[in-house]
Design an enzyme around this catalytic site. Structure first.
Site, mmCIF file in Angstrom:
data_model
loop_
_atom_site.group_PDB
_atom_site.id
_atom_site.type_symbol
_atom_site.label_atom_id
_atom_site.label_comp_id
_atom_site.label_asym_id
_atom_site.label_seq_id
_atom_site.Cartn_x
_atom_site.Cartn_y
_atom_site.Cartn_z
ATOM 1 N N LYS A 161 -9.016 -48.130 -13.187
ATOM 2 C CA LYS A 161 -10.215 -48.418 -14.132
ATOM 3 C C LYS A 161 -10.114 -49.633 -14.787
ATOM 4 O O LYS A 161 -9.041 -50.119 -15.343
ATOM 5 C CB LYS A 161 -10.137 -47.029 -15.108
ATOM 6 C CG LYS A 161 -10.240 -45.810 -14.425
ATOM 7 C CD LYS A 161 -11.921 -45.620 -13.985
ATOM 8 C CE LYS A 161 -12.079 -44.263 -13.386
ATOM 9 N NZ LYS A 161 -13.528 -43.954 -12.885
ATOM 10 N N ASP A 186 -12.560 -49.559 -10.469
ATOM 11 C CA ASP A 186 -13.834 -48.962 -10.736
ATOM 12 C C ASP A 186 -14.119 -49.482 -12.048
ATOM 13 O O ASP A 186 -13.353 -49.217 -13.060
ATOM 14 C CB ASP A 186 -13.733 -47.649 -10.932
ATOM 15 C CG ASP A 186 -14.758 -46.795 -11.075
ATOM 16 O OD1 ASP A 186 -15.822 -47.358 -11.455
ATOM 17 O OD2 ASP A 186 -14.955 -45.524 -10.954
ATOM 18 N N GLU A 212 -15.913 -50.395 -7.398
ATOM 19 C CA GLU A 212 -16.765 -49.466 -7.697
ATOM 20 C C GLU A 212 -17.653 -49.584 -8.901
ATOM 21 O O GLU A 212 -17.172 -50.281 -9.896
ATOM 22 C CB GLU A 212 -16.013 -48.033 -7.823
ATOM 23 C CG GLU A 212 -16.972 -46.949 -7.774
ATOM 24 C CD GLU A 212 -15.909 -45.608 -7.894
ATOM 25 O OE1 GLU A 212 -14.795 -45.669 -7.185
ATOM 26 O OE2 GLU A 212 -16.238 -44.980 -8.478
ATOM 27 N N ASP A 237 -21.464 -45.417 -7.622
ATOM 28 C CA ASP A 237 -21.406 -44.219 -8.103
ATOM 29 C C ASP A 237 -22.278 -43.788 -9.019
ATOM 30 O O ASP A 237 -23.150 -42.856 -8.567
ATOM 31 C CB ASP A 237 -19.823 -44.385 -8.861
ATOM 32 C CG ASP A 237 -19.392 -42.919 -9.294
ATOM 33 O OD1 ASP A 237 -20.177 -41.887 -9.258
ATOM 34 O OD2 ASP A 237 -18.266 -42.861 -9.899
ATOM 35 N N LYS A 259 -20.287 -37.182 -5.469
ATOM 36 C CA LYS A 259 -19.504 -36.145 -6.011
ATOM 37 C C LYS A 259 -20.193 -34.667 -6.105
ATOM 38 O O LYS A 259 -21.388 -34.497 -6.158
ATOM 39 C CB LYS A 259 -19.312 -36.726 -7.660
ATOM 40 C CG LYS A 259 -18.572 -37.586 -7.897
ATOM 41 C CD LYS A 259 -18.246 -38.166 -9.079
ATOM 42 C CE LYS A 259 -17.348 -39.535 -9.171
ATOM 43 N NZ LYS A 259 -17.319 -40.053 -10.578
HETATM 44 MG MG LIG Z 1 -16.461 -43.910 -10.568
#
Ligand SMILES: [Mg+2]
Length: 346
Positions: A161, A186, A212, A237, A259
């Site tokens: 992240k 991400d 991402e 995303d 997701k």
């Molecule tokens: Mg993500």
């Protein structure tokens, strides 16, 4: 046939506080759904609601009586298409709540057929891609420690992240402690388009797989700007929530990150996978912080993916369910010795 249903909130402690560019969480509030047929076979699923998408455990609990009323009214769990359509008509939003019901139904029908879900679907377990393991934002020293732990546990695909003022320091540190790992990052919408292009140029020196959600989901032109100029592939995303988003991002990203908790169920996820491929996108399946009662189902889609990020239960301190084995990040569907999603416990 008659079906009995119930649900229960579970509070799941995380192994480490989990920080992304938007905030920190220390526990995950999930809601477990159970659907039992008149032979005593029980299907389980769970909702892992995300406030980013307008859901909490309380909103899930508020709509589940109506959703489970649909299941009881239809009565036949094998009517998956009819039930999921009626769930959408009943509660258009609240995808995590609908997903919990979808997962429980799929678990139940696969158990009634005495097959693991991937075999019920006819998928090849040898095609399953490994899951990444996520390193959340923390002090650089803690991120180094978390990386060492992940490497010791055998994870060789790491998702890091970013979206801080020290992104390059973070990535150089993770790379230093995981020299052989595949690393994807991400940013969770944290960068401006120009900043994203500049940062991706710098970060790419550390041999990254893809980036991402570099920019806000509210800025599709910004995503397009980054994708045109970035030296790494771009995954969408937050910009890719439900099926109609797929054509919208098709020329603005390289990878669609789906997701279950965003799209509302397993049948919808499969439709999105096929739609994404038809639009020339690669496919990634991600997750929230989730009990195995939910993520075990997602694992059965692993043979259909290019990238998996299904570590939601691996990040928990303890879980009320066990699921599909993921030794060293390998999603071991063939090693599953029981029917359904493999969720067991509770
Ligand atoms: Mg993500």
């Amino acid at each position: 046939m008659s079906l009995e249903t119930d649900f229960e909130r579970v509070s799941l402690p995380l192994e480490n506080a989990f920080t992304i560019s938007r905030g920190t969480q220390e526990t995950a509030e999930n809601v477990v759904v159970r659907i039992e047929d008149d032979e005593g076979t029980v299907g389980v699923g769970a909702a892992a609601p995300s406030e980013h998408y307008g859901e909490t455990a309380a909103t899930v609990e508020a709509v589940l009586p109506d959703l489970l009323g649909v299941v009881e009214q239809v009565g036949d769990p094998h009517q998956l298409d009819r039930i999921e359509r009626r769930l959408r008509e009943t509660v258009e939003r609240n995808p995590a709540a609908r997903c919990a019901v979808s997962v429980a139904l799929h678990d139940l029908v696969a158990k009634r057929t005495d097959l693991p879900l991937y075999r019920y679907w006819g998928l090849d377990p040898e095609e399953a891609v490994p899951t990444s393991y996520t390193i959340g934002i923390d002090s650089t020293e803690r991120m180094a420690e978390k990386t060492e732990t992940a490497v010791e546990r055998g994870y060789d695909v790491l998702k890091v992240k970013v979206g801080t003022d020290r992104d390059e320091e973070i990535i150089s540190t993770v790379r230093e402690h995981a020299p052989g790992a595949t690393i994807r990052v991400d940013a969770n919408e944290a960068w401006s388009p120009r900043e994203a292009v500049r940062k991706i140029d710098r970060l790419a020196e550390y041999d990254l797989e893809f980036v991402e959600q570099p920019v806000s989901a509210d800025d599709p032109e910004g995503l397009n700007f980054v994708r045109d100029r970035a030296v790494l592939p771009i995954a969408a995303d937050e910009s890719c929530v439900t099926l109609p988003d797929i054509p919208r991002i098709a020329d603005k990203a390289d990878i669609a990150n789906l997701k279950l908790m965003k799209c509302g169920g397993l049948r919808e996820a499969k439709r999105m996978i096929h739609t994404a491929r038809a639009h020339g996108l690669e496919v990634m399946l991600g997750c929230m912080i989730e009990t195995n009662a939910a993520i075990a189902a997602a694992a059965h889609l692993a043979p259909m993916l290019d990238y998996a990020d299904l570590d939601g239960a691996l990040l928990l301190e303890s879980d009320v369910y066990e699921g599909v084995p993921m030794p060293e990040g390998d999603i071991d569907l063939a090693g599953l010795d029981r029917p359904g999603t493999g969720a067991r416990g509770g």
